[in-house]
Motif scaffolding. Sequence first.
Motif: not given
Length: 174
Positions: A41-57, A103-108
């Motif tokens: 996906t593409v975001f305007d900003t991902v400040a605080g998101l790290a590699l190996q961060g969680k993807v949650l549903i 911590e930041k995560f990707v919310d799907l």
Amino acid sequence: MKLETKVGLFFTGAIVLMGVLIFRTEKLEFGGKRNQSERFTVFDTVAGLALQGKVLIAGVKVGDVRAITLENGKARVAFGLSKDVPVYGDATVSLGSIGILGEKFVDLDPGHSAKGPFPEGTPLPSKAGVSLDNLMETMSDIGTNVKGVTQALNESIGGEKGRQKLDEIVDNIR
């Protein structure tokens, strides 16, 4: 068994155990992640998101962030999803955080099955999540508005004439 053989077996076992621990703590897997599909996906900003961060549903981990790159001035986030997680045509992605400064995560949001499967290789639509920066900006705007209202009231009611007007209103109410 000779002492040299016992010591050699001990060190070999220790090295194997150390290798397993390193792979577990670094979240590395042999042969890649075959049970995962890759989405992006593409975001305007991902400040605080790290590699190996969680993807949650719904708060359940279903994948992890694999890459964050800059593409046309926007952040492209690639993540792996478990193959048993369906992604439908109306799926959306946003950034969330655990707690105020967590911590930041990707919310799907995987969408609904009535829309059919989401095509592979196309970016999932993203929407801006609520961030602490956005919240602080909104609070600043509210403070400015309240200050303007207070100033207008002070100008219309303030001073000796305003006090006399308020006294007349109270007298008329009595």
